[in-house]
Design a protein around this motif. Structure first.
Motif, PDB file in Angstrom:
ATOM      1  N   ASP A 171       4.860  -8.917  -7.049  1.00 19.78           N
ATOM      2  CA  ASP A 171       4.901  -7.501  -7.437  1.00 19.78           C
ATOM      3  C   ASP A 171       3.662  -7.117  -8.242  1.00 19.78           C
ATOM      4  O   ASP A 171       3.081  -6.041  -8.039  1.00 19.78           O
ATOM      5  N   THR A 175       0.889  -4.467  -6.911  1.00 22.60           N
ATOM      6  CA  THR A 175       0.580  -3.268  -7.696  1.00 22.60           C
ATOM      7  C   THR A 175      -0.920  -3.144  -7.946  1.00 22.60           C
ATOM      8  O   THR A 175      -1.511  -2.070  -7.780  1.00 22.60           O
ATOM      9  N   GLN A 179      -3.266  -0.196  -6.421  1.00 20.71           N
ATOM     10  CA  GLN A 179      -3.924   0.720  -7.349  1.00 20.71           C
ATOM     11  C   GLN A 179      -5.407   0.874  -7.029  1.00 20.71           C
ATOM     12  O   GLN A 179      -5.980   1.957  -7.182  1.00 20.71           O
TER      13      GLN A 179
END
Length: 206
Positions: A171, A175, A179
């Motif tokens: 995770d 992320t 991003q």
């Protein structure tokens, strides 16, 4: 499958998604590792305990620089069907048609959805998917396979003891990659394909 997919312009109504899966062996050390010291790296004992394996489903939209990894206990037809439902209902709910690049694994078929869902729901999901299969001996043409390799090098190249730790680490990696919208610099052109994959292209006689 068209090699031009990867050099086209992103169309939110017809997103391109590459799909693949891999596995990760869960390994736990049996002794407390020695912490890092000045001038000396951390050290861990060679003994370890196997805690089974986990399956990783990779959905990668290369034109968007977006990816999602789902950790599961297995990768049977029902699990594959759940991933297709996720793409349609959650990841790209406004898409008219999702162009899906995948390999020829025996679970990657329409029948998997009919096995998992009522006929009307399975048909509704499939109406939003357009399957494009890589050649049987050319799975490397699937960018999801490349992204799985990046995941392995950047995040999974070490001992991970359990699925909770695995999910947390993935995770965080996902992320960060999303991003910054990391993508892949695809340099395999159509002309390259006609040379390397000559047997897949029709011969034209003058």
């Amino acid at each position: 499958m068209s090699n031009g997919f990867y050099t086209s312009i992103d169309n939110p109504r017809y997103p391109l998604v590459c799909f693949d899966e891999s596995s990760k062996q869960l390994i736990q050390g049996t002794r407390t590792p020695h912490p890092m010291k000045p001038g000396q790296p951390a050290r861990e004992d060679f003994e370890y305990q196997r805690n089974g394996t986990a399956n990783l489903f990779m959905c990668f939209a290369p034109l968007k620089g977006w990816r999602h990894v789902e950790v599961t206990d297995r990768r049977i037809q029902l699990d594959y069907a759940d991933q297709m439902k996720y793409l349609v209902d959650v990841a790209f709910p406004d898409a008219i048609k999702i162009r899906l690049v995948q390999d020829n694994l025996n679970t990657h078929v329409k029948a998997s959805l009919y096995k998992a869902f009522p006929p009307a729901e399975a048909r509704s999901i499939l109406n939003r998917l357009e399957f494009h299969y890589t050649p049987k001996h050319g799975s490397w043409l699937n960018m999801a396979e490349i992204e799985l390799s990046v995941l392995s090098r950047q995040c999974l190249d070490r001992r991970i003891p359990d699925t909770d730790t695995l999910k947390a680490e993935i995770d965080a990696w996902e992320t960060q990659r999303n991003q910054t919208a990391n993508t892949i610099d695809w340099r395999f052109t159509t002309q390259d394909a006609r040379i390397k994959l000559k047997h897949l292209y029709p011969a034209i006689q003058d």
